[in-house]
Design a protein around this motif. Structure first.
Motif, PDB file in Angstrom:
ATOM      1  N   THR A 154       0.668  -1.269   0.099  1.00 30.73           N
ATOM      2  CA  THR A 154       0.062   0.020   0.184  1.00 30.73           C
ATOM      3  C   THR A 154       0.937   1.126  -0.043  1.00 30.73           C
ATOM      4  N   SER A 155       0.738   2.085  -1.154  1.00 33.92           N
ATOM      5  CA  SER A 155       1.469   3.402  -1.136  1.00 33.92           C
ATOM      6  C   SER A 155       1.026   4.288  -0.212  1.00 33.92           C
ATOM      7  N   PRO A 156       1.851   5.399   0.205  1.00 32.54           N
ATOM      8  CA  PRO A 156       1.350   6.333   0.971  1.00 32.54           C
ATOM      9  C   PRO A 156      -0.060   7.213   0.572  1.00 32.54           C
ATOM     10  N   GLU A 157      -0.679   7.725   1.275  1.00 33.40           N
ATOM     11  CA  GLU A 157      -1.724   8.684   0.749  1.00 33.40           C
ATOM     12  C   GLU A 157      -1.057   9.957   0.188  1.00 33.40           C
ATOM     13  N   PRO A 158      -1.544  10.330  -0.823  1.00 36.90           N
ATOM     14  CA  PRO A 158      -1.120  11.562  -1.621  1.00 36.90           C
ATOM     15  C   PRO A 158      -1.300  12.927  -0.802  1.00 36.90           C
ATOM     16  N   VAL A 159      -0.296  13.652  -1.076  1.00 40.97           N
ATOM     17  CA  VAL A 159      -0.564  15.126  -0.589  1.00 40.97           C
ATOM     18  C   VAL A 159      -1.100  15.858  -1.730  1.00 40.97           C
ATOM     19  N   GLU A 160      -1.629  17.012  -1.258  1.00 46.14           N
ATOM     20  CA  GLU A 160      -2.377  17.945  -2.311  1.00 46.14           C
ATOM     21  C   GLU A 160      -1.238  18.929  -2.281  1.00 46.14           C
ATOM     22  N   LEU A 161      -1.040  19.299  -3.543  1.00 45.10           N
ATOM     23  CA  LEU A 161      -0.136  20.453  -3.861  1.00 45.10           C
ATOM     24  C   LEU A 161      -1.073  21.876  -3.842  1.00 45.10           C
ATOM     25  N   LEU A 162      -0.874  22.665  -2.857  1.00 47.52           N
ATOM     26  CA  LEU A 162      -1.941  23.668  -2.643  1.00 47.52           C
ATOM     27  C   LEU A 162      -1.564  24.960  -3.445  1.00 47.52           C
ATOM     28  N   SER A 163      -0.394  25.369  -3.291  1.00 47.86           N
ATOM     29  CA  SER A 163      -0.321  26.688  -4.048  1.00 47.86           C
ATOM     30  C   SER A 163       1.105  26.904  -4.605  1.00 47.86           C
ATOM     31  N   LEU A 164       1.212  27.762  -5.821  1.00 44.49           N
ATOM     32  CA  LEU A 164       2.507  28.086  -6.216  1.00 44.49           C
ATOM     33  C   LEU A 164       2.540  29.603  -6.081  1.00 44.49           C
ATOM     34  N   TRP A 165       3.782  30.136  -5.846  1.00 40.94           N
ATOM     35  CA  TRP A 165       3.923  31.538  -5.668  1.00 40.94           C
ATOM     36  C   TRP A 165       5.347  31.932  -6.433  1.00 40.94           C
ATOM     37  N   VAL A 166       5.453  32.707  -7.446  1.00 39.03           N
ATOM     38  CA  VAL A 166       6.544  33.343  -8.099  1.00 39.03           C
ATOM     39  C   VAL A 166       7.059  34.583  -7.503  1.00 39.03           C
ATOM     40  N   GLN A 167       8.226  34.626  -7.478  1.00 37.50           N
ATOM     41  CA  GLN A 167       9.003  35.954  -7.105  1.00 37.50           C
ATOM     42  C   GLN A 167      10.489  35.717  -8.019  1.00 37.50           C
ATOM     43  N   GLY A 168      10.423  36.398  -8.886  1.00 37.86           N
ATOM     44  CA  GLY A 168      11.686  36.325 -10.099  1.00 37.86           C
ATOM     45  C   GLY A 168      11.523  35.182 -10.757  1.00 37.86           C
ATOM     46  N   ASP A 169      12.794  34.451 -10.698  1.00 35.34           N
ATOM     47  CA  ASP A 169      12.862  33.258 -11.087  1.00 35.34           C
ATOM     48  C   ASP A 169      12.552  31.890  -9.989  1.00 35.34           C
ATOM     49  N   ILE A 170      12.101  32.478  -8.934  1.00 38.49           N
ATOM     50  CA  ILE A 170      11.725  31.355  -7.986  1.00 38.49           C
ATOM     51  C   ILE A 170      10.499  31.126  -7.677  1.00 38.49           C
ATOM     52  N   VAL A 171      10.141  29.639  -7.774  1.00 42.00           N
ATOM     53  CA  VAL A 171       8.741  29.341  -7.705  1.00 42.00           C
ATOM     54  C   VAL A 171       8.712  28.643  -6.092  1.00 42.00           C
ATOM     55  N   THR A 172       7.732  29.234  -5.193  1.00 40.88           N
ATOM     56  CA  THR A 172       7.557  28.484  -4.077  1.00 40.88           C
ATOM     57  C   THR A 172       6.481  27.634  -3.872  1.00 40.88           C
TER      58      THR A 172
END
Lengths: 759, 369
Positions: A154-172
């Motif tokens: 049984t593989s782990p339960e998935p996590v939910e990718l909630l949000s992306l945030w861009v600042q310059g060339d960096i994505v959080t």
């Protein structure tokens, strides 16, 4: 002579009435009886199919997952593989659950968070993932489950990718925390392609601490970037999150997010034959035990209700009848919450929650459903037995218990036969309540009717289940009929020890505290085993945490559909059942009428789920009338199993109605139709209305026949079952309460109309 | 003006499995006549009535009303009303609606319906109770309501199936007269079936005695009583004692039967001498004399039982050879007798009716099923 009278003369004419009766019989044989038993023909023509399917070395796998609530939802894909940790692709796809080109509503497909897959070689181990795909083609996979429930597969339960945030060339990135026990790491994957499959080439970051559920990634400018987060376990098993996309230095992509991830909650498989025999055994064992318990407890209650006067007796009478009027899906849910351990929610306030065994729960449930039938049948006969027999026996020196046991009980057999047959028929046939209850405790077992209901839903997306369905239906029909014949023989032939008298013991048991204890025990049973669980749902909804807003539109439209069907069914059954009743009760050919009488009762003892399946098979395979409109099929199915109610009531009323009334009316100058309208009908109105109420409420509450005919139409009880299946307990509770109240009001109103009309 | 037959039956037959309910029945009922069909339970009385009414189809035979054949017409077109012993008042209707039922279903003018209902209810003195429901009425009222309902249909033939059976004795007598008065006033032809010989004697213009689906005798009540056609009728209408034997002698004004140790003088017969015969005498025609008195048709006996009936006394006596004879005598003469007394039974020869021995024996003949 006016036109109306001429028309009356014509219709009352001998040849016309003969044609009319021929029509009534033909209707019954072709539209009611033949479809009911049509599935039997499968036993001849499709036996090879059934055999390979059911007896062959194949297994079915049942999969359950969380319903996906994505607004863009398009379909579920079921993926199977023999290797653990597989990534779903076109070669692993075995089944798609979608709207079937518009045949099925999107809501129905979305709430079918369940499937059965059959025809898998029994020796292999299979791993499954469910993929949810949205309308733009973006997808999210569930965790992996094996049909062997070992944790290592049984593989782990998935996590939910909630949000992306861009600042310059960096994505959080930000995602939900994994609560997996064997957590090893989060792996972050990025790509410019929204359809990318995570792999070593797209890995951009690895985080080993579960609570660090956020990271920042440097990306190329002027591009769109898509991300997924994978949860990896120590064992190497993994599950991917949903996909989120974002434009860096450019507008966000139109299809930037895949559906939220969902969890494949259960998966198990069995050989088809063992699943089928297990379900049938469960059905029959539960039916027999429940009937015996009903008999033992029902007897004292019927006795008290008939022979004793006490304050509030009429309330007790009404309370006992209540489960008859309430849709069983609502009641089954209620009782399951009360008795069962419900995974996923806290123990409701006041619930006993002691069992997660399907057998125990079903037994308790079936007692609730069938108890009124037993008490009513026993009370009806007891009412007719002259109390003077008992008085005479007691005057001869018998103690109260001896008198009751040796004098009244033997006179009572017909009541016991009726009660037992009604209870068995009801418990064998019950589907809605059973499915609601089994879904509530997330049971892995089904009884026969729930298996039919479930398989039929699944067969919508998987044709391979049809032979197995036919097999269960055939066996269920045949066994029910045999069982009922046996019951009739046992109760009428086997002798109880009536002669022997244990004077002193019975004298002692007849005095002092014992009789009171017996009565109190019976009422305790009535209250806490029947009534409280049946209405526990009110308490549940009042104390439970209100959940997110429910989709009331869907509920009301399902209720509307239920009402429309019940109304049409009642009308048809009245129009065609009354002439049949008259034909049986008044025919000069007594033998033919007797045969007809037996035939009419067959749909009554055939479990409705099997009946529904048979009927669906019949109507959809007729070349001369290829009618497949769901509502039509459901109406036909409901007509078939409610038809006996009206016919029986009409026959009963007419048999107690002296033919002299009709004879006299005829010689007074009335045409046959006038006799019916002005004399017969007013005199049997109460019985006919009682039959109509029964028909209406049964149709309103029926789940088994509806599901087995067409899993696509959502009537109110089916809607409730589906809410429970997808885990929306609070909404299911509210919907149940509404359904209970609506049915109850209808019964009250109809009863009021009946008594006023009959006065 | 010669009266044409109102109802004519020709060879009506009906079987239910192995039971013969009607065996080649032919009967003519004159216009305005009151016919009583008298018979024991199971004789086929109700079946006969229902065949005439069209409620039971006959196996064979024809039915005519006023010369027109009706046996292929449905009941509502035969112009007769069937009145059952349970009255069959529709319990969901008031007295008024019940009475109006016939006219209404015949689709007559509303005012005519009301007029007929009012008239008939007045006739049976129930107009004041017109808003009552049948279960609020007494037995007699129900009977009168049923009658009013039947009469309101304006038909001229009534088929009455023991309409007085469920009433107590005094009411029965009252309604008997009322029924007779109404039918004769309204010029109605009535066919009344009953097992009660008193009703037959008092009400009928003519009586038809029915047994095992056959009409055994048809005649005025006096004829039936005084000149029964066979031992069964002699015994069923009133009660009779029988002696079996052979015809000893026959003459112009009497005959003699020898048997059971006596030679009994009876009415004349055309039976040949020496043929087997029996003699019947009704219980009320046996006269008891004190002590042993020698004489013609005198039989010495002993009183074994006495039953006081009010106006009459019923006495059972035992002859020397052990035969029991039943005697009914007015109380004024009967009180003097007591158990054990020696008496002589005098069988008045003109009341002794001689019959040939029935085919299946006397015992079977006298059985009332």
């Amino acid at each position: 002579m006016n036109l109306g009278r001429r028309a009356l003369n014509f219709v009352s004419g001998r040849s016309v009435s003969k044609a009319w009766y021929a029509f009534i019989i033909l209707f019954f044989l072709l539209i009611v009886l033949l479809p009911t038993l049509y599935v039997m023909s499968y036993a001849f023509t499709g036996w090879d199919d059934i055999q390979t399917q059911v007896f062959g070395n194949k297994k079915t796998t049942n999969l359950y997952w969380e319903k996906n609530n994505d607004p863009d939802f398009a379909r579920y894909e079921v993926h199977f593989s023999t290797t653990s940790g597989f990534a779903p692709n076109s070669s692993t796809l075995v089944l798609t659950i979608d709207t079937k080109g518009g045949d099925v509503s999107l809501e129905k497909a979305r709430s079918s968070a369940f499937t059965m897959v059959s025809g898998i070689p029994a020796g292999d181990r299979y791993y499954a993932r469910i993929r949810v795909v949205d309308s733009s083609g973006l997808w999210t996979d569930s965790n992996q489950l094996s049909d062997n429930m070992d944790a290592q597969y049984t593989s782990p339960e998935p996590v939910e990718l909630l949000s992306l945030w861009v600042q310059g060339d960096i994505v959080t990135l930000n995602w939900t925390v994994s609560e997996d026990d064997d957590f090893s790491s989060y792996e972050v994957y990025a790509s410019n392609d929204s359809q990318f499959v995570p792999g070593s080439a797209t890995l951009v970051d690895t985080i080993a601490i579960p609570t660090n559920h956020s990271t920042a990634v440097t990306v190329a400018l002027d591009e769109v970037h898509y991300f997924r987060v994978r949860v990896v376990e120590d064992s190497g098993l993994w599950t991917d999150s949903n996909l989120e996309g974002i434009g860096v230095n450019m507008p966000d992509p139109a299809d930037g997010s895949s559906p939220a991830p969902m969890v494949l909650t259960r998966s198990f498989s069995r050989e088809v034959l063992s699943q089928v025999t297990g379900a049938l055994t469960l059905s029959f064992v539960v039916a027999i035990i429940a009937t015996l318990i009903d008999l033992v407890v029902g007897l004292p209650i019927a006795w008290v209700l008939v022979r004793k006067e006490f304050r509030g007796k009429s309330y007790v009478n009404t309370l006992i009848d209540m489960p008859l009027a309430i849709p069983t899906a609502a009641m089954g849910f209620s009782a399951a919450l009360f008795w069962g351990i419900t995974p996923g929610i806290d123990k409701p306030w006041g619930a006993i929650s002691f069992t997660n065994s399907a057998f125990v729960l079903l037994l308790l449930l079936q007692i609730v459903f069938s108890f009124p039938y037993m008490v009513r049948s026993l009370a009806a006969i007891l009412e007719e037995i002259d109390i003077n027999y008992e008085v005479a026996a007691r005057a001869c020196g018998a103690s109260r218990l001896t008198a009751a046991r040796t004098v009244t009980l033997p006179l009572f057999r017909s009541g016991i036969v009726t009660g037992a047959i009604l209870c068995l028929a009801k418990t064998l046939s019950e589907t809605g309540g059973v499915m609601a209850a089994l879904s509530t405790i997330q049971s892995r077992e089904y009884n026969a009717t729930a298996l039919i209901g479930t398989m039929k839903s699944a067969s919508l997306f998987n044709d391979a289940l049809v032979p197995a369905l036919a097999f269960v239906s055939i066996v269920l029909i045949v066994l029910s009929i045999i069982l009922l014949i046996i019951v009739k023989l046992i109760v009428t032939k086997v002798k109880l020890p009536m002669r022997k008298v244990w004077t002193n013991l019975e004298k002692k048991l007849s005095k002092g505290a014992f009789p009171k204890l017996k009565d109190a025990g019976a009422f305790f049973f009535l209250t806490f085993v029947v009534l409280v669980p049946a209405f526990f749902i009110f308490g549940f909804v009042a104390t439970a945490e209100p959940s997110q807003t429910a989709d009331w539109g869907a509920f009301w439209s399902s209720l509307g559909l239920s009402f429309a069907i019940a109304g049409v069914v009642t009308t048809i059954v009245l129009l065609l059942g009354i002439p049949m009743g008259i034909l049986i009760a008044r025919s000069r050919k007594k033998k033919a009428a007797g045969v007809l009488d037996v035939l009419v009762n067959i749909p009554f003892i055939v479990p409705t789920a099997a009946l529904g399946f048979s009927l669906g098979l019949f109507w959809t395979t007729q070349p001369f009338l290829p009618v497949t409109a769901d509502v039509f099929l459901i109406v036909m199915a409901h007509v078939a199993f409610t038809y006996p109610f009206v016919v029986r009531n009409v026959v009963g009323a007419l048999e107690s109605l002296d033919t002299t009334y009709e004879d006299t009316a005829r010689t007074l100058g009335a045409k046959p139709l006038q006799v019916f309208r002005r004399v017969m009908f007013p005199m049997m109105k109460a019985s006919v209305l009682a039959g109509a109420i029964m028909t209406f409420t049964r149709s309103l509450g029926e789940t088994g026949a509806t599901l087995a005919v067409s899993p696509k139409a959502i009537t109110a009880p089916v809607y409730i079952v589906e809410l429970i299946r997808s885990g929306s307990f609070y909404q299911a509770g509210l919907a149940s309460i509404l359904l209970i109240m609506v049915s109850f009001i209808i019964v009250l109103v109809m009863r009021r109309l009946t008594t006023r009309g009959g006065a | 003006m010669p009266r044409i037959p109102s109802i004519r039956l020709e060879g009506l037959s009906k079987r239910f499995d192995d039971i013969v309910a009607a065996d080649d029945i032919s009967l003519e009922v004159k216009d305005g006549e009151y016919i009583v069909i008298l018979g024991p339970t199971g004789a086929g009385k109700t079946t006969l009535l229902k065949m005439i009414a069209g409620l039971t189809p006959p196996d064979s035979g024809k039915i005519f009303v006023d010369g027109k054949r009706v046996d292929n017409l449905p009941p509502e077109d035969r112009g007769m009303v069937y009145l059952s012993q349970t009255y069959a008042l529709f319990r969901h209707m008031t007295v008024w609606d019940n009475t109006k039922f016939g006219p209404t279903v015949k689709d007559w003018d509303e005012s005519k319906c009301d007029m007929l209902a009012r008239e008939m209810l007045n006739l049976v003195r129930l107009y004041d109770r017109r808003t009552a429901r049948p279960d609020e009425l007494s037995g007699g009222m129900k009977q009168r309501n049923a009658l009013a309902r039947a009469l309101a249909t304006d038909v001229k033939i009534l088929l009455l199936d023991e309409p007085l059976r469920a009433l107590d004795a005094r009411l029965r007598i009252e309604l008997r007269y009322e029924l007779a008065r109404l039918t004769s006033d309204l010029g109605i032809t009535a066919l009344h079936v009953t097992h009660d010989q008193e009703i037959a004697m008092t009400m009928a213009d003519r009586v038809a005695v029915l047994r095992k689906g056959r009409i055994e005798q048809l005649g005025r009540p006096e004829e039936i009583y005084d000149n029964p056609a066979r031992p069964f009728i002699c015994h069923f209408v009133g009660e009779a004692n029988f002696f079996e034997g052979t015809v000893h002698s026959v003459s112009e004004d009497h005959s003699e039967l020898e048997g059971e140790g006596h030679v009994l003088r009876a009415r004349p017969t055309n039976l040949p001498r020496g043929s087997e015969a029996c003699v019947g005498i009704k219980t009320e025609n046996v006269r008891l004399l004190d002590g042993v008195v020698e004489g013609q048709n005198h039989i010495p006996a002993k009183v074994v039982r006495k039953l006081f009936l009010g106006r009459l006394v019923s006495i059972v006596i035992e002859t020397d050879d052990g035969k029991m004879l039943h005697v009914k005598t007015p109380s004024s003469t009967g009180v003097g007798f007591s158990n054990g007394m020696e008496v002589t039974a005098h069988l008045e020869p003109s009341k002794c009716i001689i019959f040939p021995i029935p085919e299946k024996g006397l015992k079977e003949e006298l059985e009332v099923e």
